[in-house]
Design a protein around this motif. Sequence first.
Motif, mmCIF file in Angstrom:
data_model
loop_
_atom_site.group_PDB
_atom_site.id
_atom_site.type_symbol
_atom_site.label_atom_id
_atom_site.label_comp_id
_atom_site.label_asym_id
_atom_site.label_seq_id
_atom_site.Cartn_x
_atom_site.Cartn_y
_atom_site.Cartn_z
ATOM 1 N N GLU A 127 33.813 49.652 33.395
ATOM 2 C CA GLU A 127 35.031 49.032 33.912
ATOM 3 C C GLU A 127 35.166 47.575 33.473
ATOM 4 O O GLU A 127 36.268 47.084 33.225
ATOM 5 N N TYR A 128 34.047 46.865 33.334
ATOM 6 C CA TYR A 128 34.096 45.477 32.884
ATOM 7 C C TYR A 128 34.372 45.402 31.385
ATOM 8 O O TYR A 128 35.144 44.571 30.923
ATOM 9 N N ARG A 129 33.716 46.272 30.628
ATOM 10 C CA ARG A 129 33.899 46.277 29.169
ATOM 11 C C ARG A 129 35.355 46.570 28.814
ATOM 12 O O ARG A 129 35.949 45.896 27.974
ATOM 13 N N THR A 155 42.012 43.060 40.857
ATOM 14 C CA THR A 155 40.852 43.802 40.361
ATOM 15 C C THR A 155 40.639 43.502 38.881
ATOM 16 O O THR A 155 39.505 43.344 38.427
ATOM 17 N N VAL A 156 41.729 43.411 38.123
ATOM 18 C CA VAL A 156 41.637 43.076 36.703
ATOM 19 C C VAL A 156 41.008 41.695 36.544
ATOM 20 O O VAL A 156 40.079 41.513 35.754
ATOM 21 N N ARG A 157 41.505 40.726 37.292
ATOM 22 C CA ARG A 157 40.957 39.358 37.211
ATOM 23 C C ARG A 157 39.471 39.354 37.537
ATOM 24 O O ARG A 157 38.670 38.697 36.866
ATOM 25 N N SER A 158 39.098 40.072 38.572
ATOM 26 C CA SER A 158 37.696 40.143 38.983
ATOM 27 C C SER A 158 36.833 40.787 37.903
ATOM 28 O O SER A 158 35.757 40.279 37.575
ATOM 29 N N ARG A 159 37.294 41.889 37.337
ATOM 30 C CA ARG A 159 36.516 42.575 36.308
ATOM 31 C C ARG A 159 36.360 41.721 35.065
ATOM 32 O O ARG A 159 35.294 41.703 34.441
ATOM 33 N N ILE A 160 37.423 41.013 34.689
ATOM 34 C CA ILE A 160 37.341 40.148 33.514
ATOM 35 C C ILE A 160 36.371 38.996 33.771
ATOM 36 O O ILE A 160 35.528 38.689 32.928
#
Length: 183
Positions: A127-129, A155-160
């Motif tokens: 999910e992070y990649r 969630t996108v901001r957190s994963r990035i």
Amino acid sequence: MLFRKTRKPEEFERAVREVFPAIYSTALRLTRDRDNAEDLVQEALVRAYEAYDRFDGKNFRAWVLKILTNLYINKYRAARRSPTIESLDEGVAGEMIASEEAEPSEELLEGVMSEQVEEALAQLPEEYRTAVLLCDVEGLSYGDIAEALEVPIGTVRSRIARGRAMLRNLLLEYAKTQGYLKR
């Protein structure tokens, strides 16, 4: 059955030609295998063509990357549910394809510089990649990534942020040995 396309096939083909390198490189980075990347791109483009009359005309690249990412995620989830059998003869590392208009020296330097980054990216959780690739490699906006991954923008901001932090840790020693950072 009456089949009516509101857009021309030539228009779709022209749009695909413009974004194909980005789509293929994303698929290659996601799958880390040339054959799987080619299959993923082909399936994504078939689905995009079938749904082209519903395309809003705004950002073709983001739209196709959303289709590609969703296909990849669905296949990844299905693969995680079933056991995999691999041959020892099969390689797992993908090769990058140089574009026809690129300078050979630039391609060589890019390959040398990005090898460590590619290896570090491959070590990130899925999910992070995916989020980091879509943002930092493909240049999609957080909104486009959120739409493609079907997750909230937070969630996108957190994963990035987490993915970048993981990359930073993975690349720290390499940066020190290459003289980019002082010990």
